[in-house]
Design an enzyme around this catalytic site. Structure first.
Site, mmCIF file in Angstrom:
data_model
loop_
_atom_site.group_PDB
_atom_site.id
_atom_site.type_symbol
_atom_site.label_atom_id
_atom_site.label_comp_id
_atom_site.label_asym_id
_atom_site.label_seq_id
_atom_site.Cartn_x
_atom_site.Cartn_y
_atom_site.Cartn_z
ATOM 1 N N TRP A 101 5.030 3.369 -1.370
ATOM 2 C CA TRP A 101 5.181 3.097 0.153
ATOM 3 C C TRP A 101 6.198 2.234 0.618
ATOM 4 O O TRP A 101 6.693 2.563 1.649
ATOM 5 C CB TRP A 101 3.610 2.646 0.746
ATOM 6 N N ASP A 172 3.791 -4.846 4.979
ATOM 7 C CA ASP A 172 2.889 -3.741 5.147
ATOM 8 C C ASP A 172 1.665 -4.152 4.441
ATOM 9 O O ASP A 172 1.797 -4.225 3.027
ATOM 10 C CB ASP A 172 3.160 -2.493 4.286
ATOM 11 N N LYS A 196 -8.636 1.410 5.171
ATOM 12 C CA LYS A 196 -8.863 1.254 3.834
ATOM 13 C C LYS A 196 -10.087 0.059 3.885
ATOM 14 O O LYS A 196 -11.215 0.226 3.531
ATOM 15 C CB LYS A 196 -7.679 0.800 3.088
HETATM 16 N N1 PMP Z 1 1.314 1.691 3.165
HETATM 17 C C1 PMP Z 1 0.264 1.681 2.365
HETATM 18 C C2 PMP Z 1 0.311 0.366 1.321
HETATM 19 C C3 PMP Z 1 -0.497 2.643 2.010
HETATM 20 O O1 PMP Z 1 -1.645 2.632 0.991
HETATM 21 C C4 PMP Z 1 -0.241 3.899 2.870
HETATM 22 C C5 PMP Z 1 -1.078 5.112 2.682
HETATM 23 N N2 PMP Z 1 -2.315 5.131 1.771
HETATM 24 C C6 PMP Z 1 0.654 4.159 3.725
HETATM 25 C C7 PMP Z 1 1.392 2.851 3.909
HETATM 26 C C8 PMP Z 1 0.582 5.173 4.735
HETATM 27 O O2 PMP Z 1 -0.211 5.111 5.681
HETATM 28 P P1 PMP Z 1 -0.408 6.146 6.846
HETATM 29 O O3 PMP Z 1 -0.965 7.469 6.132
HETATM 30 O O4 PMP Z 1 -1.300 5.450 7.572
HETATM 31 O O5 PMP Z 1 0.681 6.381 7.316
#
Ligand code: PMP
Length: 361
Positions: A101, A172, A196
């Protein structure tokens, strides 16, 4: 019958939060309708909205100089709104590359300008650790530093807050917000998809320093500008009211069981039990993450063959435990032990691991 849910997100929610929603589903309070059917401008919804914000403030000791905001578009929208707002043309921002991510955030920013890599822990196409402070080389002219506190796919987590001088630190925290108390003032901005640790999908929670919001670009469309949300208590346009209602329920549950201190005690205990089991059975289960970078939210490991991993997942399902398949990018097993997963749940899982190793060793 409810299963033990180890999904990585959307993830299991605390049962009391779901039960409260069930009880209030058809009629919220004495209002004659569901909370979903209320206007976002009405006082009934507004009370829920404000309660969610004040619970966030209370649970994390968020100082007045920070806004607590709700946005939509998932963490992905933040991957572009952050550089759009805070990396004006001709400037650069720094990214800590510690997992999938973090990389996606960097790639999205690269479409809008020239972000820079301040460190990467990628080796042989994978990540087994977060960087040491000494590996992080921050550009003194960076407009911000972006990091991912917990790497959901690789199962690594920062156990310290990087020092980046006067540069705004943006994190994030999608997969570990509220797992433990942290010093909010070390960050200029924290954001997390709710799905989460905080609630259902559909809403992102942001903690933002008002001074950072002020620095945002002035010419973007309103929905992409943080000050729009700050000025309107995140009620500029129709927010995801039911998702925010569920966030309220989850946060109220957290407060009722003793707040984040209790939650983090449970999380430490869960981690000790699970990693303890992995270390004890290291000849059968292989945990790739370096010890000081182990995540207490996503615990990843491998068995000897992909076939054995499939059997592990199938047998666990028969025993009432789901959500164990590793992310498709890495395979293996991933046990997500977010706040709604209890110490008892983890003990049940470890008994299953022991049994499986005995029968298949
Ligand atoms: N950042 C992290 C640390 C994640 O775990 C995730 C999704 N698992 C995301 C970003 C992406 O999130 P979204 O699907 O809400 O865009």
């Amino acid at each position: 019958m409810r299963v033990i849910n180890f999904n990585a997100g959307p993830a299991g929610l605390p049962l009391p939060a779901l039960e409260r929603a069930r009880d209030e589903f058809i009629e919220f309070g004495k209002t004659g309708m569901s909370i979903m059917e209320h206007s976002h401008r009405g006082k009934d919804y507004e009370a829920v909205h404000n309660e969610a914000i004040s619970l966030m403030r209370e649970l994390l000791d968020i100082p007045e100089r920070y806004e607590v905001l709700f946005m939509q578009g998932g963490a992905h929208l933040q991957f572009c709104t952050i550089p759009m707002n805070f990396m004006p043309q001709g400037t650069s921002a720094d990214y800590l590359i510690t997992g999938n991510w973090a990389k996606v955030a960097f790639e999205e920013a690269s479409k809008l300008g020239k972000p820079r890599v301040a460190c990467t822990t990628e080796e042989n196409g994978t990540f087994v650790r977060v960087p040491k402070q000494s590996e992080i080389k921050v550009d003194p002219n960076a407009t911000y530093v972006h990091m991912t506190t917990n790497n959901t796919i690789y199962g690594t987590q920062f156990h310290y807050i990087p020092e980046v001088g006067n540069i705004p630190l943006i994190a994030d925290m999608s997969s570990d917000i509220l797992w433990k108390k942290f010093d909010v003032t070390k960050y200029a901005m924290c954001y997390a998809g709710a799905q989460k640790n905080i609630g259902p999908s559909g809403v992102v929670i942001l903690i933002m320093d008002k001074a950072l919001i002020e620095k945002g670009a002035k010419t973007l469309p309103k929905t992409l500008t943080y000050s729009t949300y700050a000025k309107n208590n995140s009620l500029f346009n129709t927010p995801p009211t039911f998702a925010i209602y569920m966030v309220r329920n989850v946060l109220a549950w957290m407060k009722s069981i003793g707040g984040i201190n209790q939650i983090s005690k449970w999380n430490e205990e869960k981690g000790a039990i699970l990693y303890g089991a992995l270390d004890k059975m290291a000849d059968f289960y292989r945990a790739p993450v370096q010890k000081d970078s182990r995540s207490l939210m996503n615990v990843v490991f491998n068995l000897k063959t992909p076939e054995l991993e499939e059997q592990f997942i199938a047998d666990a399902k028969k025993a009432g435990m789901v959500g164990l398949k590793g992310h498709r990018a890495v395979g293996g097993i991933r046990v997500s032990t977010y706040n709604a997963v209890s110490v008892e749940n983890v003990k049940t899982f470890v008994s299953f691991m022991e049994q499986f190793a005995k029968s298949n060793g």
